[in-house]
Enzyme design. Structure first.
Site: not given
Ligand code: PMV
Length: 320
Positions: A100-101, A105-108, A150
Site C-alpha cells: 500500500v502507498g 495501484g493497490s486501491s484500484a 490506475d
C-alpha cells in the site's frame, strides 16, 4: 449442499515512464504487474446480507449498509445497482499482495477485484471499460480526483498511454517484456513530491519545461519501440528518463543506488517509478537475467522485489 464460490483478482500497476511530466501535459505509460495481485472471493451463505472481510486491515462489516463513506461500501452499492441484482448473501473476502502507498495501484486493484467477483456472482461478464468505470468511483473516494490511469491499466491489464484530460488509451506492445520492481521501503507522499516539483517549476519555469518536454519525447520513443518490437531500445530510454527525474529533484541516494545496482547486474535500463523520493524502482531485463537483477536489488537494500512479464501481441510471453 454445494456452497457456491466465486473468485476474481486484479493486477498491480507501475508507471513505466513519464511521471511528473504527465502533470504538465506530457504523456505517460503505465503497465500492469500481473504477478502481484489483489483477490476477492465470494462464498454463498444463505443470508440476505453480505459480510465483508478485509483481513489485511483487520476489518469486518456487513453490507448493507456498510460503513458510511467507505470506498468499498460505495463500490458494492454502485456495482450491484449496475448489475441490477439484489444483495448476494454471502461472505466477501478481499486480500491483496500489493504494498500500500508505493504507487503500485493497490486501491484500484482491490476495487477491480471486487467488481469482477460481483459480476461473476451475477453471471454478467463486464467489459474492461465497464469494470474500469465502476472502479473509478471507488478511486474518487480514496483519492479525490485521480487521473483514472490506475483503474484503466488494471481493468484492461494492458499497457496504457495516458495524457491528462483525455481518456486513457490501452495499447499492446509487439513483444512481451520483463520488469523487475524493487521497493525501496522508503515511504514518500506523492502529494509532497508533486508540490515540490511545482514549486521548483515556478522558480525555474524554463528549465523545468525543458525537462518535461524531454521526458515527453522519451515516452513517445518508448511507445514506438514497444509497438515495433524493439524492446532493447527501451533500456537506454528508461536510463535517460531516470537521469531527467534526478535533474528534476525527485530521486534520492537510496533510489539512485538501487538503479545503479540493477544496471550493474545486467538490466537493460532502470529508473525510479512513480512519484519518487521513495517507493519503487523498475528495471527492464532479459527474462534470463531477472532473478540476478532482483537479487542485486535486494543486496542493495530493496525490501521487496517482484518480477513480472508484460504481455505482447506476439504471444511469446509466459501465459498469465
Ligand atoms: O506513484 P504513483 O503511481 O501514484 O504516480 C505518481 C505520478 C505523478 O506523475 C508523480 C503524479 C501524478 O498525479 O501523475
Amino acid at each position: 449442499m454445494n456452497t457456491q464460490t466465486y473468485k476474481a483478482s486484479a493486477a498491480a500497476k507501475v508507471i513505466l515512464c513519464g511521471e511528473h511530466a504527465v502533470v504538465y501535459g506530457q504523456p505517460a505509460i503505465a503497465v500492469p504487474l500481473s504477478d502481484v495481485r489483489a483477490r476477492a472471493t465470494w462464498v454463498q451463505s444463505g443470508t440476505s446480507s453480505l459480510r465483508v472481510h478485509l483481513p489485511d486491515v483487520g476489518e469486518t462489516w456487513d453490507w448493507p449498509p456498510g460503513p458510511r463513506d467507505h470506498p468499498l461500501s460505495l463500490l458494492i452499492r454502485e456495482t450491484l445497482a449496475y448489475l441490477e441484482i439484489p444483495t448476494p448473501g454471502g461472505e466477501l473476502t478481499v486480500r491483496s499482495d500489493i504494498p500500500v502507498g508505493g504507487g503500485l495501484g493497490s486501491s484500484a486493484a482491490i476495487a477491480v477485484a471486487v467488481v469482477r467477483v460481483l459480476a461473476a456472482v451475477a453471471h454478467r461478464p463486464l467489459s474492461p471499460a465497464e469494470v474500469s468505470a465502476l472502479a473509478y468511483k471507488a478511486e474518487t473516494i480514496w483519492h479525490g480526483t485521480p487521473s483514472g490511469i490506475d483503474n484503466t491499466v488494471i481493468a484492461y491489464e494492458r499497457p496504457v498511454w495516458f495524457v491528462r484530460g483525455t481518456p486513457p488509451e490501452p495499447f499492446t506492445p509487439h513483444d512481451p517484456f520483463t520488469l523487475v520492481v524493487g521497493d525501496s521501503g522508503v515511504s514518500a507522499s506523492t502529494r509532497d513530491v508533486v508540490l515540490a516539483v511545482r514549486q521548483a517549476w515556478q522558480k525555474a519555469p524554463h528549465r523545468y519545461e525543458r525537462l518535461f518536454q524531454a521526458i515527453g519525447q522519451l515516452v513517445h520513443q518508448i511507445r514506438d519501440a514497444l509497438e515495433h518490437g524493439r524492446v532493447k531500445d527501451v533500456g537506454p530510454l528508461l536510463d535517460e528518463n531516470h537521469r531527467l527525474l534526478r535533474e528534476m529533484g525527485v530521486s534520492s541516494p537510496v533510489l539512485d543506488n538501487l538503479v545503479d545496482a540493477a544496471r550493474r547486474a545486467g538490466a537493460l535500463g532502470a529508473k525510479l517509478a512513480g512519484a519518487g523520493w521513495g517507493g519503487n524502482v523498475i528495471a527492464l531485463v532479459e527474462e534470463a537475467d531477472a532473478a540476478r537483477v532482483a537479487e542485486a536489488l535486494r543486496q542493495a537494500g530493496a525490501v521487496h522485489t517482484f518480477v513480472t512479464t508484460v504481455q505482447g501481441a506476439s504471444g511469446n510471453g509466459r501465459p498469465k
